[in-house]
Scaffold this active site. Structure first.
Site, PDB file in Angstrom:
ATOM      1  N   ASP A 178       0.799  -1.078  -8.303  1.00 49.47           N
ATOM      2  CA  ASP A 178       0.536   0.264  -7.783  1.00 49.47           C
ATOM      3  C   ASP A 178       1.082   0.407  -6.354  1.00 49.47           C
ATOM      4  OD1 ASP A 178      -0.521   2.826  -7.735  1.00 49.47           O
ATOM      5  OD2 ASP A 178      -2.556   2.203  -8.238  1.00 49.47           O
ATOM      6  N   ASP A 231      -1.090  10.210 -12.919  1.00 44.12           N
ATOM      7  CA  ASP A 231      -2.548  10.046 -12.949  1.00 44.12           C
ATOM      8  C   ASP A 231      -3.205  11.137 -13.763  1.00 44.12           C
ATOM      9  OD1 ASP A 231      -2.786   7.713 -11.584  1.00 44.12           O
ATOM     10  OD2 ASP A 231      -3.207   8.626  -9.642  1.00 44.12           O
TER      11      ASP A 231
HETATM   12  C1  DGJ Z   1      -3.635   5.036  -8.691  1.00 48.31           C
HETATM   13  C2  DGJ Z   1      -3.202   4.755 -10.095  1.00 48.31           C
HETATM   14  O1  DGJ Z   1      -2.275   5.686 -10.512  1.00 48.31           O
HETATM   15  C3  DGJ Z   1      -4.436   4.740 -10.983  1.00 48.31           C
HETATM   16  O2  DGJ Z   1      -4.055   4.577 -12.320  1.00 48.31           O
HETATM   17  C4  DGJ Z   1      -5.335   3.631 -10.533  1.00 48.31           C
HETATM   18  O3  DGJ Z   1      -4.681   2.404 -10.732  1.00 48.31           O
HETATM   19  C5  DGJ Z   1      -5.701   3.815  -9.069  1.00 48.31           C
HETATM   20  N1  DGJ Z   1      -4.544   3.996  -8.261  1.00 48.31           N
HETATM   21  C6  DGJ Z   1      -6.465   2.642  -8.573  1.00 48.31           C
HETATM   22  O4  DGJ Z   1      -6.699   2.691  -7.237  1.00 48.31           O
END
Ligand code: DGJ
Length: 748
Positions: free
Chosen positions: A478, A548
């Site tokens: 991430d 997301d």
């Molecule tokens: C952002 C990501 O896109 C999510 O899927 C998740 O992993 C969160 N960060 C976790 O902090």
């Protein structure tokens, strides 16, 4: 060889069955004469060189006053050549002069495609797949040499360009702009297609007519960004998904980029693409070289669809690499939306146990497994297991997950650091921060200086220890913030302009090392959702978290837009709980799965909360995806009905498998329509001569046959797949909002 060099006329012609790219030397300057559909090779295209007096333009040289850079397009427009448009190259001497005069010095042609040092790039597996031309230009005064590298793929309508800038002189130089390449598709009768958006609504397709002047996409955020993907296309006003010209451009890079379409006063359209010159500079001592990223040009005479499919094939198998490149992706369950930071080992295992029973293959532990990480305000950077949550460590958890017959995956966010961590206390100089200036937070976190090799070494060691401590088969990498106060506390003054690019090189290096150390691991890149969904990342991680936003309706637009450039095998797509956590919408489990199938597929919810009938539905979904994921992830994708068209109430797409023997069609209708007429959707990519059995997925045996006979590919493509309610089995729930239907076509 698909590269012809006509020495007598100084004409270079790169071609394959689909495209031609022609440039010629005029007084030693290479000018782009044509880029488009294939034309026969000729000795001489010099009639395309405009040679006449034009008011207000500047001549290329005293000997050649009637030729102007403004009226032609240099292969690599440089400052000083009076091109009058944003240049591809700007290099300054110690005395402050940036006027150059780059002229042809020589060229080489070779089979295959050389790698780009330290940078992601497309590749070939056999030299017969491509040919590469390197054109060298030099400036006698500064000793600057530029190698323009062009690769034409033999079997794909794709040209790759990049540039290597070398200081062969005796004095230091500073590169202030070094783009990857330019493309001139000719006239200005185009529309611009770009992928724009923001967090949670990434890569929406936006199509606008071109206007005079510069327009395009860029990022100044340190990553390729949710806002503007490093991709654009030029299409004719009449171009559709399946007809008309489409020129696609894709930059293989993950940092600050700029892709400009410049329409000049004479109706010429020029595309320039590369590292964003804003805030960029790169010192070049004598003997040093700077390598630009690669830009791809894709030409399609058959609409946006064929352009996308060419990019998909190249990204899938000549950009992505590694053990997972050609393998159907595991169906996963991720605990993020199920638990967020609030979990125990037992809770995770409970979720995994249900998931395993349903056939799910991989359990992914997301954020929150390391010390001080109970919310998003702390913890990033030390990468030590929180034994309060995971008393048996990652190894112990992985064993329990493996014991259920599932693989185990883990989330990391290497590039970031939280206040209060040990690494920050011990190495405050590793944080990007301009002395005396405010340190600006985003999600309470800050950016480690990956332009500093010591930081890359630290992360390599720490993360190798973490990954090596358990049986990990998947990593979600991430990156949750854009950059603001970019200043490297360890680099000298002359290196500050290089930090953003050097940071990205550091990220690539870290990916390379971890990828080589753990070759069996499936990496999925992520940046707060789809903030770094770009070809650079696909070189290291064959799949990326698309957004997301997991709402099925939002995902129609996001996945449609993403598919303009990227293959389904690269698109992370999950079924999540309702009400949806981003838009609070309630959509049926069926629609959520029917959308998520068109990607890598997984679940992101608390499986222990499923009602009995939901469990059975999920079991069937998992079985369906296992049966068809090879076809879906590696087949040819056709967009049929756009969620951006009209009121955006409908969407349809399909994937055709190898040999056109099987296909999967998906149709979605967001809201019920009142008093609507007949509905059918014309399919694509089938064999018109073949006949297909058409069955609707999820409809009971006996009622699933959509037609009582086999249907010809011609009928399905020309009349269309019949979607009217009467044609469906009585169990078809074709009424109401959020309808989705999946059809399986089998050649009979
Ligand atoms: C952002 C990501 O896109 C999510 O899927 C998740 O992993 C969160 N960060 C976790 O902090």
């Amino acid at each position: 060889m698909p590269i012809s060099v006509h020495e007598a006329t100084g004409t270079f012609h790169l071609y394959n069955n689909d495209l031609s790219y022609i440039f010629a030397l005029v007084e030693g300057y290479p000018f782009q004469l044509y880029y488009g559909a294939r034309v026969p090779d000729e000795e001489d295209f010099s009639y395309l060189v405009t040679e006449c007096w034009m008011p207000s333009s500047v001549g290329a040289s005293a000997e050649c006053e009637l030729v102007s850079f403004e009226h032609l397009s240099g292969e690599y427009p440089f400052v000083g050549a009076d091109d009058m448009r944003p240049p591809a190259l700007d290099v300054r001497t110690a005395s402050g002069c940036n006027v150059l005069n780059l002229v042809y010095r020589g060229h080489t042609v070779e089979r295959g495609k050389p790698a780009l040092e330290g940078l992601p790039a497309t590749y070939v597996e056999d030299p017969s797949e491509a040919d590469t031309l390197t054109l060298t230009l030099t400036d006698d005064v500064t000793g600057l040499a530029v190698d323009l590298v062009y690769t034409v793929f033999a079997h794909e309508p794709v040209i790759a360009r990049s540039a290597r800038i070398r200081n062969t002189g005796t004095a230091a130089l500073t590169v202030e702009t070094a783009l990857s390449g330019t493309f001139c598709p000719g006239d200005d009768r185009f529309e611009l297609v770009e992928l724009a958006g923001s967090w949670s609504r990434e890569r929406h397709e936006v199509r606008t007519p071109l206007r005079p002047g510069a327009q395009g996409v860029y990022s100044l955020r340190g990553h390729s960004s949710h806002q503007f993907n490093p991709f654009l296309a030029l299409v004719r006003p009449e171009t559709t998904e399946e007809t008309g010209e489409a020129y696609g451009f894709s930059l293989v890079y993950s940092g600050n980029h700029r892709m400009l379409v410049d329409v000049d006063a004479y109706g010429t359209t020029r595309v320039t693409a590369g590292i964003n010159p804003e805030g960029f500079s790169w010192p070049l001592a004598p003997g040093e070289a700077f390598q630009t990223p690669e830009v791809l040009g894709v030409y399609s005479a058959d609409g946006l669809g064929a352009m996308s499919r060419a990019l998909h094939r190249v990204f899938r198998s000549r950009l992505s690499r590694g053990a997972w490149r050609d393998r159907p992706r595991p169906i996963l369950i991720n605990n993020w939306e199920a638990t967020y930071f609030d979990f125990t080992e037992d809770k995770l295992v409970e979720v995994a146990r249900v998931a395993a029973d349903l056939g799910i293959e991989l359990f992914v532990l997301d954020d929150g497994w390391f010390t001080n990480r109970n919310d998003d305000t702390a913890g990033l950077g030390d990468w030590e297991v929180d034994y309060a949550k995971l008393p048996h460590g990652l190894g112990g958890l992985a064993e329990r997950i493996n014991g259920l017959g599932m693989d185990f995956g883990l989330w990391i966010e290497p590039e970031m650091v939280s206040p209060g961590t040990r690494v920050w206390a011990e190495h405050p100089e590793w944080v990007l921060h301009a002395p005396g200036q405010p340190l600006r937070p985003s999600r309470h976190q800050y950016v480690l200086d990956l332009s500093n090799p010591a930081v890359v070494d630290y992360l390599t060691d720490r993360l190798s220890a973490v990954i090596g401590s358990a049986n990990i088969s998947y990593i979600k990498w991430d990156m949750n913030r854009s950059f603001a106060d970019v200043f490297s506390q360890t680099a000298g003054a002359e290196r500050q302009g290089s930090v953003r690019h050097a940071f990205i090189l550091g990220v690539y290096e870290l990916y390379r090392r971890l990828g080589e150390r753990f070759p069996q691991i499936l990496f999925e890149s992520c940046a707060g959702g789809g903030g770094r969904f770009d070809p650079g990342m696909l070189f290291y991680a064959p799949q990326a978290w698309t957004s997301d936003d997991t709402d099925a309706v939002e995902r129609l637009r996001i996945q449609w837009g993403t598919s303009l450039a990227y293959p389904l095998s690269s698109m992370g797509s999950h079924v999540s709980a309702v009400p949806n956590h981003q838009v609070f919408r309630q959509t049926p489990l069926k629609m959520r799965a029917d959308v998520a199938y068109f990607g890598t597929f997984g679940y992101e919810l608390d499986a222990t909360a499923f009602a009995a009938e939901e469990r059975e539905a999920v079991r069937a979904q998992v079985a369906f995806m296992k049966r068809y994921r090879g076809l879906i992830q590696f087949g040819e994708f056709y967009r049929l009905r756009s969620p951006f068209a009209g009121r955006g109430n409908e969407c349809a797409w399909m994937v055709v498998g190898e040999g056109v023997r099987e296909a999967i069609v998906a149709y979605y209708r967001v809201l019920q329509e009142v008093n609507a007429g007949r509905r059918q959707v014309r399919l694509a990519g089938l064999d018109p001569e073949a006949r297909y059995a058409v069955r609707e997925q999820g409809v009971p045996e006996g009622e699933a046959e959509l037609y009582r006979r086999s249907v010809s590919g011609a009928e399905l493509m020309r009349i269309g797949l019949n979607l009217t309610d009467e044609s469906c089995g009585q169990n078809f729930s074709g009424r109401g909002d959020f309808i989705s239907r999946i059809f399986v076509l089998e050649r009979v």
